[in-house]
Structure formats: structure tokens, C-alpha cells
Design a protein around this motif. Structure first.
Motif, mmCIF file in Angstrom:
data_model
loop_
_atom_site.group_PDB
_atom_site.id
_atom_site.type_symbol
_atom_site.label_atom_id
_atom_site.label_comp_id
_atom_site.label_asym_id
_atom_site.label_seq_id
_atom_site.Cartn_x
_atom_site.Cartn_y
_atom_site.Cartn_z
ATOM 1 N N ILE A 77 -16.945 7.090 7.669
ATOM 2 C CA ILE A 77 -16.856 6.829 6.222
ATOM 3 C C ILE A 77 -18.263 6.694 5.637
ATOM 4 N N PRO A 78 -18.578 7.448 4.577
ATOM 5 C CA PRO A 78 -19.931 7.417 4.028
ATOM 6 C C PRO A 78 -20.257 6.082 3.353
ATOM 7 N N LEU A 131 -9.518 -1.573 7.816
ATOM 8 C CA LEU A 131 -8.862 -0.295 8.085
ATOM 9 C C LEU A 131 -8.577 -0.128 9.575
ATOM 10 N N GLN A 148 0.829 -1.215 0.000
ATOM 11 C CA GLN A 148 0.000 0.000 0.000
ATOM 12 C C GLN A 148 0.854 1.252 0.000
ATOM 13 N N THR A 208 -14.122 3.766 -6.319
ATOM 14 C CA THR A 208 -13.497 2.452 -6.084
ATOM 15 C C THR A 208 -13.041 2.339 -4.627
ATOM 16 N N VAL A 209 -12.334 3.382 -4.148
ATOM 17 C CA VAL A 209 -11.819 3.342 -2.771
ATOM 18 C C VAL A 209 -12.982 3.261 -1.783
ATOM 19 N N ARG A 210 -14.006 4.086 -2.023
ATOM 20 C CA ARG A 210 -15.141 4.084 -1.106
ATOM 21 C C ARG A 210 -15.838 2.723 -1.134
ATOM 22 N N LEU A 255 -14.503 -0.080 -1.637
ATOM 23 C CA LEU A 255 -13.699 -1.083 -0.927
ATOM 24 C C LEU A 255 -13.859 -0.984 0.583
ATOM 25 N N VAL A 256 -14.021 0.249 1.084
ATOM 26 C CA VAL A 256 -13.960 0.414 2.545
ATOM 27 C C VAL A 256 -15.288 0.750 3.209
ATOM 28 N N PHE A 307 0.266 3.856 -3.045
ATOM 29 C CA PHE A 307 -0.245 5.195 -2.736
ATOM 30 C C PHE A 307 0.869 6.235 -2.559
ATOM 31 N N ASN A 327 -2.113 3.833 -12.644
ATOM 32 C CA ASN A 327 -3.285 4.656 -12.412
ATOM 33 C C ASN A 327 -3.936 4.308 -11.078
ATOM 34 N N GLY A 328 -4.105 5.327 -10.242
ATOM 35 C CA GLY A 328 -4.704 5.115 -8.930
ATOM 36 C C GLY A 328 -6.202 4.898 -9.028
ATOM 37 N N PRO A 329 -6.788 4.302 -7.973
ATOM 38 C CA PRO A 329 -8.225 4.043 -7.983
ATOM 39 C C PRO A 329 -9.018 5.344 -7.824
ATOM 40 N N SER A 330 -10.230 5.349 -8.374
ATOM 41 C CA SER A 330 -11.096 6.526 -8.248
ATOM 42 C C SER A 330 -11.691 6.589 -6.843
ATOM 43 N N TYR A 331 -12.309 7.731 -6.555
ATOM 44 C CA TYR A 331 -12.983 7.897 -5.260
ATOM 45 C C TYR A 331 -13.986 6.770 -5.036
#
Lengths: 118, 135
Positions: free
Chosen positions: A117-118, A63, A29, A49-51, A53-54, A33, A43-47
Motif C-alpha cells: 500500500i503506497p 487490514l 463494511q 480518504t481510503v489511502r 485511513l490505511v 462498500f 457517498n463513498g470515500p475518495s481514493y
């Protein structure tokens, strides 16, 4: 004679568990990152994708483990770094409060943020 | 008569230099290993900042990626990566020493204990990379 119980085994367990978590999960990680995404190698993950995942229970639990156990790992090691390395044994109480207190405050902040986290 | 003292009586003790760990490679390795924990803590701070940006919504999250593009932060993260990987190797190599497993009266070879740890590291890294690189 009454012997005082030491809490050393308990903090050592946290140190050890945190060491395993740090060894297994942090390098990839940090590479992605901290190095590969910012330098544009990958290429990093989009918002979303990250949201994605978590935001579920497994992602949040991951986390929480990732952010708390390694802090106790740091607390234990850093305490002994100051103890053995710099030999500031006369400040033991202050060092312990700073290290373990820092890990406990960090745990509280992590739990609060992960809850949000939303 | 002996009087009570809070500390053990002071005999002759050689005062060790504060820099005792700089002289020999094993001592330096030990100290570098201990210092790796500071970079582990730095990674946790970065992750918490990132979670905070995630809570702020898509715009805040995108804006926060600039933090990782700061050359000083990249330099710090390259150093951190070196220390964290050093931690991983020393940690797995330590495992056989912490767990002296015996089977049939003989010690299980070190590689059979550290090996699965390295295998787990590869699998975990591959799964995390796959999850993060999908898009």
C-alpha cells in the motif's frame, strides 16, 4: 503411553478470534462498500480518504487482522461443514489441506498486498 | 485371531442422509451458521481485491468501484450481508454458553455477557461508518 498432542486448541483459538473479528467488523463494511455505496444511498470515500485511513501502521495492522483471522475462521467452520454436513469423512486430509492451506495462502497474499500500500 | 484393521470394526450403523440438516429448524440454523463462513471468506476476497486496486493508484481504484456496481456482485453482497449479520447474532448469543461466568455461586445472566458484545458491535460500526463517511 505417549500421547500425540493435538493442534486442535490452536486452530480453535484462531477460529474463535476470527469469529469475533468477523462479527464486529465485517457487517458495517460489507453494508457500506457492498450495498450502500454501489447503490448510491451514501457517498463513498475518495481514493485519498481510503489511502489516508490505511497507509499508517494502525491502518495496515487493522487490514491485516481483518483479512487473516476471518480466513482461519472460515477454514475451521468450512472444514466441519464438509465433515458433518456432507459427511465426506474419507477426504479428510484433502479437506484439511484445502481449508487451512487456503487460509495460509490468503494470509501470505494479504501480508504482501498490505505491505505494498503506497 | 483378531487382525489389525486401520478403521474400527464395522458394526451396524444407520447411514445418515446427506440432507439430514434440512428437516428441522435447529439443524438448518446450525448449517446456515456454518455456511456463513463462506460469505466471511468472500468479504476477505473483496477486501483484498480492493487493496490491490488501491495499490494501482487513484484511476485504478475508481475503475474498480465498477466491480461493486455489477448487479450480480450487489446481489451476492446482499446475501453475504444477511449471512454475516446472522453470524454476528449467533456468535454473540453463543458467548454466554461458552463462558459460564459465576459470581457469588450464581450464574451471571446471559444478557450481561452478550449485552456488552452487542454494545461493542454498535460502537465499532459507528466509528467505522464515521471514518468512511467523512468524505
Amino acid at each position: 503411553m505417549h500421547k500425540q498432542r493435538s493442534n486442535e486448541p490452536f486452530v480453535w483459538l484462531l477460529f474463535s478470534a476470527g469469529g469475533v473479528v468477523a462479527a464486529l467488523f465485517i457487517p458495517i463494511q460489507l453494508f457500506l462498500f457492498g450495498v450502500a455505496f454501489p447503490l448510491g444511498w451514501l457517498n463513498g470515500p475518495s481514493y485519498d480518504t481510503v489511502r489516508g485511513l490505511v497507509h499508517g501502521p494502525i491502518g495496515r495492522l487493522y487490514l491485516l487482522v481483518l483479512c487473516t483471522l476471518p480466513l482461519f475462521h472460515w477454514a475451521h467452520r468450512f472444514r466441519y461443514t464438509l465433515y458433518d454436513g456432507l459427511q465426506i469423512k474419507h477426504l479428510n486430509e484433502l479437506v484439511n489441506t484445502f481449508c487451512y492451506g487456503g487460509a495460509i495462502v490468503g494470509t501470505a497474499i494479504a501480508a504482501y498486498l498490505i505491505w505494498q500500500i503506497p | 485371531m483378531a487382525t489389525y484393521t486401520e478403521y474400527p470394526p464395522k458394526g451396524y450403523r444407520v447411514r445418515m442422509s446427506t440432507y439430514w440438516w434440512l428437516g428441522k429448524w435447529p439443524y438448518l440454523k446450525f448449517t446456515l451458521r456454518e455456511i456463513s463462513s463462506v460469505f466471511v471468506a468472500w468479504f476477505v476476497i473483496e477486501t483484498l481485491l480492493q487493496i490491490n486496486a488501491l495499490i494501482g493508484g487513484p484511476a485504478a481504484y475508481t475503475e474498480f468501484q465498477d466491480f461493486f456496481r455489477n448487479p450480480l456482485v450487489i446481489a451476492l453482497n446482499v446475501i453475504s450481508l444477511f449471512f454475516v449479520v446472522f453470524h454476528t447474532f449467533t456468535w454473540f448469543n453463543l458467548a454466554p454458553k461458552a463462558m459460564a461466568v459465576r459470581m457469588g455461586g450464581k450464574r451471571v445472566p446471559n444478557i450481561l455477557i452478550s449485552g456488552p458484545n452487542y454494545a461493542a458491535w454498535v460502537v465499532v460500526s459507528a466509528v467505522l461508518a464515521w471514518l468512511l463517511l467523512r468524505g
